[in-house]
Design an enzyme around this catalytic site. Structure first.
Site: not given
Length: 398
Positions: A95, A97, A159-160, A184, A371
């Site tokens: 992804h 984003d 995705e987030e 990931e 994150h």
């Protein structure tokens, strides 16, 4: 659907491949392009600059590049880049984003790739822009004429937050391939299963009135108190019925996250709202779980004469599992030396599975850094990632 301009001269393709930067320069560029996805409009950004940049690099390497707008999501795009042709092949997916950030907690600019302590720091370095330069570098070793089955690099939007990019691809029925690896951050350890995510909203609406006489109203908070007991009893039932030893937390979980109701101590509460989180195991149907909840909660509302609303806060992510004896699982275990395992976080894997692909999650970096302020990827992960991806390309595309 949008297409990048076609390059008809094969010699021009070879020459243009020389313009594709190295891994560090590619990641520097991707990190410099903000592509935050967020439910908060003040944070949410388009991912088009990232998609366009990846498309230019991949087209220079001979890939056929498609850019597809995500329906109903202005400024959001998916990319499908294909090298070679055939009915099988391998997808390397990620992804584009990132999550929002708190710049006061960063030691360096989140949008500037910064090297220190044998790490590259920047927003998205491990989750998961860092995967794309490594996948592109792995692909450099091959040309379309080398491949008997296609190599596809897939880049998705949002995705987030909503995972609408992956959902749109599943609805469109593309890409088509036999195998898919989602890069990931798993510290290059293969992941063949994860729990699902459900976030639900339950609301009771009654009638306000003076607290001195309960008969003057219908107390929504008291109804919610009873409903909470039913939910916790249901959690106990599920945990007695379902268990999977592959997970650190082996049972499905239900978390009561937040509750709001009422407006004053001397008024009967007219409205109460609960948000809660469910993490189902592979093999558990999200629709069946919602029906179980309704079966337990509706009688409470009817008995207390409360108006009830029960709905998802978002569509949710289904649980995911690929069998331990699957060809892709065994290939990744052999290439990495690690047994495929389960993780608690969710990915886009269920939607790639819906497209008929044998799917696995495996990429550089650790989820522990995702994150977080000062997100980073270890430099020691770079070369092994390229080596593993080239091994997969050889096995499934040559």
């Amino acid at each position: 659907m949008q297409h990048f301009p076609d390059e008809t001269d094969s010699r021009a393709r070879v020459n243009s491949a020389d313009t594709v930067p190295g891994v560090r320069d590619m990641l520097t560029k991707l990190i410099s392009l903000p592509s935050i996805s967020s439910a908060s409009p003040e944070w949410d950004l388009s991912n088009e600059p990232v998609i366009r940049t990846l498309g230019e690099w991949l087209e220079a390497l001979g890939f056929l590049v498609e850019v597809l707008a995500v329906p109903g999501q202005p400024g959001k795009y998916n990319l499908i880049a294909t090298l070679g042709s055939g009915s099988g092949g391998l997808v390397l997916a990620g992804h584009t984003d990132t999550v929002p950030f708190d710049d006061k907690r960063w030691q360096s600019d989140p949008f500037t790739l910064t090297e220190r302590d044998n790490r590259w720091y920047g927003l998205g370095t491990c989750d998961m822009k860092g995967f794309f330069p490594l996948a592109i570098d792995a692909a450099r070793a091959f040309s379309a004429s080398d491949l008997k089955q296609p190599l596809i690099i897939l880049a998705t939007a949002d995705e987030e937050t909503s995972m609408n990019g992956a959902k749109a691809l599943a609805e469109a029925g593309k890409p088509k391939a036999r195998y898919a690896v989602i890069g990931e951050p798993t510290s290059l350890k293969p992941v063949r299963m994860h729990k699902g995510i459900m976030m639900e909203r339950l609301t009771f609406e009654g009638q306000s009135g003076h607290s001195s006489d309960p008969a003057l109203g219908r107390n929504a908070m008291e109804g919610m108190h009873e409903a909470l007991g039913e939910l916790l009893a249901l959690r106990t039932d599920w945990q007695a019925q379902y268990s999977n030893p592959n997970f650190d937390v082996q049972v499905p979980t239900l978390n009561l996250g937040c509750i709001h109701g009422g407006d004053n101590p001397n008024r009967i509460c007219a409205r109460c709202e609960l948000h809660f989180d469910l993490r189902p195991l592979p093999g558990m149907s999200m629709e069946h779980l919602r029906q179980d909840i309704l079966h337990r909660i509706q009688p409470v509302a009817e008995r207390r004469e409360l108006i009830m609303e029960f709905e998802p806060l978002f569509d949710g992510v289904p649980p995911f599992e690929t069998p331990a004896d699957a060809v892709l699982v065994q290939a990744c275990e052999q290439l990495t030396g690690h047994t495929a395992h389960a993780v608690a976080f969710a990915t886009e894997a269920p939607w790639l599975q819906k497209l008929g692909m044998e799917t696995l999650v495996m990429g550089p970096g650790s989820i522990d850094q995702a994150h977080q302020p000062d997100e980073f990827i270890e430099l020691s992960q770079l070369e092994p990632t390229v080596k593993i991806l080239r091994g997969l390309i050889r096995q499934f595309c040559l």
